[in-house]
Design an enzyme around this catalytic site. Sequence first.
Site, PDB file in Angstrom:
ATOM      1  N   LEU A  12       1.043  -1.225   0.066  1.00 23.09           N
ATOM      2  CA  LEU A  12      -0.077   0.018   0.107  1.00 23.09           C
ATOM      3  C   LEU A  12       0.992   1.164  -0.013  1.00 23.09           C
ATOM      4  CD1 LEU A  12      -2.747   1.578   0.279  1.00 23.09           C
ATOM      5  CD2 LEU A  12      -2.539   1.303   2.847  1.00 23.09           C
ATOM      6  N   GLU A  13       0.654   2.238  -0.869  1.00 24.01           N
ATOM      7  CA  GLU A  13       1.496   3.301  -1.180  1.00 24.01           C
ATOM      8  C   GLU A  13       0.504   4.347  -0.870  1.00 24.01           C
ATOM      9  OE1 GLU A  13       2.360   4.599  -5.206  1.00 24.01           O
ATOM     10  OE2 GLU A  13       4.059   5.458  -4.186  1.00 24.01           O
ATOM     11  N   ILE A  14       0.999   4.974   0.460  1.00 22.95           N
ATOM     12  CA  ILE A  14       0.284   6.257   1.011  1.00 22.95           C
ATOM     13  C   ILE A  14       1.012   7.439   0.760  1.00 22.95           C
ATOM     14  CG2 ILE A  14      -0.340   7.304   3.181  1.00 22.95           C
ATOM     15  CD1 ILE A  14      -0.968   4.522   4.336  1.00 22.95           C
ATOM     16  N   THR A  68       5.777   4.771  -7.007  1.00 23.92           N
ATOM     17  CA  THR A  68       5.684   3.479  -7.582  1.00 23.92           C
ATOM     18  C   THR A  68       5.620   3.822  -9.249  1.00 23.92           C
ATOM     19  OG1 THR A  68       3.533   3.384  -7.147  1.00 23.92           O
ATOM     20  CG2 THR A  68       5.146   1.912  -5.869  1.00 23.92           C
TER      21      THR A  68
END
Lengths: 475, 763
Positions: free
Chosen positions: B509-511, B547
């Site tokens: 998960l990219e926050i 990403t």
Amino acid sequence: MTSLLTYTFKNLPSTSQWALRFSMRPLSCSSQLRVAAAVQTKSKQTLAKPNIRNIVVVDGVRTPFLLSGTSYKDLMPHDLARAALSGLLHRTSVPKDVVDYIILGTVIQEVKTSNVAREAALGAGFSDKTPAHTVTMACISSNQAMTTAVSLIASGQCDVVVAGGVELMSDVPIRHSRKMRKMMLDLSKAKTLGQRLSLISKFRLNFLSPELPAVAEFSTNETMGHSADRLAAAFAISRLEQDEYALRSHSLARKAQDEGLLSDVVPFKVPGKDTVTQDNGIRPSSLEQMAKLKPAFIKPYGTVTAANSSFLTDGASAVLILAEEKALAMGYKPKAYLRDFMYVSQDPKDQLLLGPTYATPKVLEKAGLTMNDIDAFEFHEAFSGQILANLKAMDSDWFAQNYMGRKAKVGSPPLEKFNIWGGSLSLGHPFGATGCRLVMAAANRLQKEGGQYGLVAACAAGGQGHAMIVEAYPK
Amino acid sequence: MVASRAVGSLSRFTRSRMLRCPGYICRNFTKSSALLTRTHINYGVKGDVAVIRINSPNSKVNTLGQELHSEFIEVMNEVWSSNQIRSAVLISSKPGCFIAGADLNMLTACTTPQEVTQISQEAQKMFEKVEKSTKPIVAAINGSCLGGGLELAISCQYRIATKDKKTVLGSPEVLLGILPGAGGTQRLPKMVGVPAAFDMMLTGRGIRADRAKKMGLVDQLVEPLGPGIKPPEERTIEYLEEVAITFAKGLADKKISPKRDKGLVEKLTSYAMSIPFVRQQIYKKVEEKVRKQTKGLYPAPLKIIDVVKTGIEQGSDAGYLSESQKFGELAMTKESKALMGLYRGQTLCKKNKFGAPQKEVKQLAILGAGLMGAGIAQVSVDKGLQTVLKDATLAALGRGQQQVFKGLNDKVKKKALTSFERDAFFSNLTGQLDYQGFEKADMVIEAVFEDLSLKHKVLKEVEAVIPDHCVFASNTSALPINEIAAISKRPEKVIGMHYFSPVDKMQLLEIITTPKTSKDTTASAVEVGLKQGKVIIVVKDGPGFYTTRCLAPMMSEVIRILQEGVGPKKLDSLTTSFGFPVGAATLVDEVGVDVANHVAENLGKAFGERFAGGSLEVLKQMISKGFLGRKSGKGFYIYQEGVKNKNLNSDIHSILAGLKMPSQPDVSSDEDIQYRLVTRFVNEAVLCLQEGVLATPTEGDIGAVFGLGFPPCLGGPFRFVDLYGAQKTVDRLRKYEAAYGRQFTPCQLLMDHASSPNKKFYQ
């Protein structure tokens, strides 16, 4: 085909084991009292409440409770229930047309008589104008039948209600598998030979494997005996303690039977067989004998065995419940008041059998009583380990504070007032019928020994529980 | 979206090999006892049974390190020399952890293979003594029993495990690029049979207690207890100990046999394994499979096969020697350093460094029931979050609800859930078409179509109904969060949560935080992500975040390489043989050609020449012909239901031929092609760190490997620079810069590292 079927049945677990798994389901309790206790002066007044009708039990009866597979094995559940209802009619001489309503509890339902209360009532000679329904709440089904009656009377809907329960474990509905049922249903709808043949061609041998009534909790898939074994372990209750408690239950039951104290039992002439006059599961053994048994559920090191569990039982019970003024008007001398009651539920996995622990303090609080006020405890004994775990839990401040949200423990009932006429371990436990036995045991003990209050409590599958206060009717 | 779709395909390949070291999560539970005289191990004697308790101080887990090792020797010597003691129980005092494995720091501190071999031999010696003990030793296992922990347990005479979800037995060494170095390669095949042992050691998979019992890995199971006289965890350990003591006594009295009755299948298998020809066939087959799957990039699996083979064919002395030597060699490889780095990084990215949020998120609302929205819902409901799934139409909502149900039901089929648990989890999901109940939501995650005006529309609608404390999270792969937040009344509550598809399989998960995002909002988002079981990187806002931004230049290079005449199949094999789980051309198909084009255009605008390379015209022509990738059935390849071997889409040839670019022979060798792709990726990643988009190299590596399928054997772009060498990386870039220009210009931070060889991303 025949050989196939036989094969499948060979694969069924052996009867005794299977039976034992069943025996895990319900639980209930009853009370006791002693002359010494009765002598104490009661500070407590009667539990009558203003503007609420007093509700009384006039009397109650039960068929002898038999090990399943014995004399009742060829009967159907409504036959047993009818015997209890007829027994009640005979014992109380209540005019049939006075009865407003009939409620019976049952757990494993015979599909042909799913409203077994109605079938039994019709056969027992009650008026066909008296409605009847059947309730189910695992081992507290007949408790539910009685409290439903209480509510009907308290709310003024009825004056005279018969409540009871029945369980016939000698025969249980074993079904075809879902796949087989589906095929059979589709077949009955098929119109052409082609459709039929194509359906039949889908038949597979595994369709024939039968489906047994659930022996495990549906939510957790754990059998009750397994849960009881874990519960006993959680409360660090040894095998010896459990065996000792079971032996106590059997010894007390035998004594009560010998002394003729089990007056709620009515003889039952079984068609084609001799008249059954007494319970046949009471078998006091020795600790040495009991120690030889292997664990039934958690193998090889568990502590719950066939000897310290309640057994699969056939039996039925019934009680006559009236509004007090109605009973008096009819000239009855009631045995007891039915007072406050309470249903509880908790985690069905780890606290499956702790119902009495949760229900007891609540019902006492509601009635304004303490443990010391109770003269007769009648608790349902599903397993020795379960009873001992409940006693320990009720005596634990830590448990009360951390799991019940209470400030302090309620305390453990004194054993000299506890199930002193035997319990489910020895008398037997027909799931749907035990509740009425507990109430009548409490009422009869209060009558016999002169106490004022009895406390009935039971656990049930699904992690539920029940407790009720029974107050002796003044002589 | 590029990234998220990309990852869909990646996951299928990476999942088995990626680091999923289970069981390292333990409750912190330390008990002080006046009786403690040693720090890690203590024992008491109950009757004639020594109860040896392991409890490493100040740690949630027990790990086999030097201190524990020497204390264990001390204790065992006392046990063996005492006349009073006839048997022993080995148990951990930590709930949820028996022994989680060897101390990695101990291994990474070694500088030569000999040192590591020495460690292995010492452990082998000790465990052999345990195995040969005349006083039976019972391992009582509650919680993770991994690596060295399992090797110790299988040296004991008897094993009893709690049937708890936390009890997992396994040999995850291969995931760290090493092998079981304390006798595991020799004992495991004897205990569970060669095929099962290979399966455990080569996949590193964790085995739950009930399955371990069936395999013969443990001898008895103990059911976890509920509340009783003590809290459940505490009493369960006590109960386990009580049961283990009775078995220890039984073993000492010879009332219980440690030998297990083998089933028919097992007997047949072991008979078959006694035939040398069969054994050779098995080795061959396993080796072939491993070579195919690892493409020769991972040395550990082959060495494991080799060591097991040596032990069986040449006797255990040779086996133990080979084990310790190969263990030493493996510990020094780049691959093991990369994998251990990833393991550490993963552990770090499973923590919430922003602290606990002021208000725990209990009510979650998700907008959009598409693939992503439903995926997010699925990983939320089974963690107990009350989740509302909203879409605009009943059909779309129904499809999303079905996806959630199917995801849960698949777990029932695999026996990871009971049908009852599935139903209870599914009840946590409410499907609806309106904003009813949003006034109670603690967090809203939007997963609507990637279109800024649509995102603005839902943001406005949502802000009209949600309470003040509610966080608004946007699941986007490329739209800058500050642009989405621009119209918000409360930008401090707006954050990006970039999930990767399929959400239930992809761990990352990219926050994304904007300068206005409050710390508490970030803490909430991280907490929800952790609850959902995600590995989390927190990055700064910007086009493509981290990403997508790293992937885009690589994709641009992919197009150029295709235009230069390298076929999609050839390109795929070049990339997979470099360690990417999915070939580069296949990746474009999986992502979706239209999505790739959309992102490339956006990021191209933002970053200009650096993102140039291939011509977007390739993608545009593909789109115009309807070649959108897997979703449309055609892209570079043709996709058909049920057809496994995909064929090239011949129409692509004409498109590529029409847009052909001249290839430059001095940068077009197979190796050059691979490095052109990787160095662009790496350069962009380092630039993200330089610009502060990334906070740490660790997050960069975790994001690249877990989100984009960067080769795990390289450990991520930053580890790659450290291990491959910054100077060599810069040299490569310069070479390609000479051919193609500024797209390959190394960034300043990379050049800094090249000019001072002591500078490393990981010290």
